[in-house]
Scaffold this motif. Structure first.
Motif: not given
Length: 479
Positions: A150, A153, A156-157, A315-316, A318-319, A323, A372
């Motif tokens: 987390s 994640a 990155s934002v 960013a996909a 880093t999502l 996960i 992703f």
């Protein structure tokens, strides 16, 4: 696998007895993770204030260099003298560098102080991960991994957002000043709540090996990062850097064979668990730099989206990564480390094959999907490999083991910069008659096939990732 009682978040979470130490690790790692992205959006403001437009790429290169070459040094010292003094030292140096960066008076001073930041950052991630390996069992880390994932994640934002907000509404200098209270809180928690018992012993510091590894690492990484950009691959500078790196690294191997306490023991490269973990980190580093360097460029210059939307496509990745990393623990406890890594590698290969379906008419969602899927793959491949490597050695070698995998990922990224950059430049040269360092302003007709060579190269590298993951033993003694 032997059956174990179920572990709840109450046993390992932030409110547990070890929670403050975990929070300190998360804060420290978060500072370094945010710092990797926060400056990118603030570059225009920094250049406007300090000047030195042609020098600003060194803000990133010098940080990466000093961070990378200090990782093995901190890791060895942590195995000799304990994790706590190394972590306190690393966070302290990082905060000193942050303060100095915020006070920089020109581009040269900012570059120098970014080097100080990098020296501190070299301790934070490997020692933080080692502390987690020390205080949590393999089964517990299956839960703890979610907390650590987390952090990446969120960073990155938060990183790019903070960079833009500070630059637009306050000052770019707050990018660095904001580290001070957060880092101070981490230092306080480590100092007060993290306790370790170190048996007193006399150690010999491998000065010769440390100097040779640092010098050879700097020369190698600098040659890979700047070759074909600031100077040609056949230039005296490239020849000199790679020649120096080869000489120093060969000398390093010879010195390590005789050293009583080598800074980087050569046995780690022969270990049946550590070697696959190290190779996995190296290959993921290559793939990762290909995505982060060329996906935003493809979204902007080929598909015609804004920089913001092109960034969302990346960013996909880093999502997807956090996960899968957060859920990898459940999987490796059920089917084993090797099977989990193979699944991650196969997902990485699927994602790279999806890149080949892109064309000039693709949508933003189509661009984000491969990112992703590859992010999911990286999470399943990297997290279990590091935990397997940590679990296969004792306390006295755990920091070195963790450090070598992280150093390998940095080397992989540098190799990826060189290889993918050479592929793109070769295609651009074939189309225009000359190479173009200013790729953003090439026409889509030239840029699309040039970046497609990176996508093809990524498929080949992903195949290597599958092969490397199969090297991990089926059974690993984690007792």
């Amino acid at each position: 696998m032997t059956s174990t009682p179920p572990i709840s978040r109450a046993d390992v979470g932030l409110r547990s007895e070890r929670g403050p130490v975990l929070l300190a690790v998360m804060l420290s790692v978060g500072l370094v993770a945010i710092d990797a992205t926060v400056l990118a959006t603030a570059v225009p403001a920094v250049v406007e204030d300090l000047g030195g437009f042609t020098q600003f790429p060194w803000l990133f290169s010098v940080y990466l260099l000093t961070q990378a070459v200090t990782v093995p040094l901190y890791s060895k010292l942590a195995d000799q003298y304990g994790r706590k003094p190394m972590m306190l030292t690393g966070v302290g140096i990082f905060l000193l560098g942050s303060l100095l960066c915020g006070l920089a008076w020109n581009m040269a001073s900012l570059i120098a102080f970014r080097a100080v930041q990098g020296i501190g950052a070299g301790a934070v991630q490997p020692i933080g991960m080692t502390i987690v390996g020390d205080i949590y069992s393999v089964q517990e880390r299956a839960k703890v991994q979610g907390y650590l994932a987390s952090v990446w994640a969120l960073s990155s934002v938060v990183g790019p957002t903070l960079g833009g907000v500070f630059s637009d509404y306050l000052s770019w200098r707050w990018i660095f000043f904001v580290n001070l209270p957060l880092g101070a809180a981490a230092l306080w928690m480590f100092a007060r709540r993290f306790h370790e018992e170190i048996e007193p012993a006399r150690h010999r510091i491998d000065v010769a090996g440390s100097l040779l590894l640092t010098g050879g690492g700097i020369a190698l990484l600098l040659g890979l990062l700047e070759g074909g950009v600031r100077w040609s691959w056949s230039s005296p500078m490239s020849v000199g850097l790679f020649g120096s790196a080869a000489v120093m690294l060969v000398a390093f191997v010879l010195v390590e064979r005789r050293a009583s306490e080598p800074v980087l023991p050569l046995w780690v490269f022969r270990h049946r668990v550590i070697l696959p973990a190290t190779l996995t980190a190296l290959v993921v580093g290559v793939l990762l730099i290909g995505l982060t360097s060329y996906i935003p460029l493809y979204g902007q210059s080929v598909l015609g989206h804004s920089a913001l939307l092109a960034g969302f496509a990346l960013a996909a990745l880093t999502l997807g990564w956090p996960i899968s990393a957060a859920n990898a623990g459940r999987l490796y406890l059920t089917v084993g480390f090797r099977s989990t890594m193979v699944l991650g590698a196969v997902l990485g290969l699927v994602g790279s094959l999806l890149l080949l379906t892109l064309d000039a008419d693709s949508s933003l969602l189509h661009l984000a999907l491969p990112c992703f899927v590859m992010g999911l793959g990286f999470g399943f491949a990297v997290a279990p490999s590091v935990i397997a490597a940590q679990s296969a050695v004792g306390w006295e070698s755990r920091a070195v083991t963790t450090g070598v995998t992280m150093f390998a990922r940095t080397v992989g990224s540098a190799v990826g910069v060189a290889v993918f950059g050479a592929l793109v430049n070769a295609r651009v040269t074939a189309a225009t008659g000359h190479g173009s360092p200013d790729l953003e302003h090439l026409s889509p007709e030239i840029l699309e096939p040039a970046i497609r060579t990176v996508f093809v190269g990524s498929v080949a590298v992903a195949v290597v990732l599958v092969a490397v993951s199969l090297l991990m033993p089926r059974k690993i003694d984690t007792s």
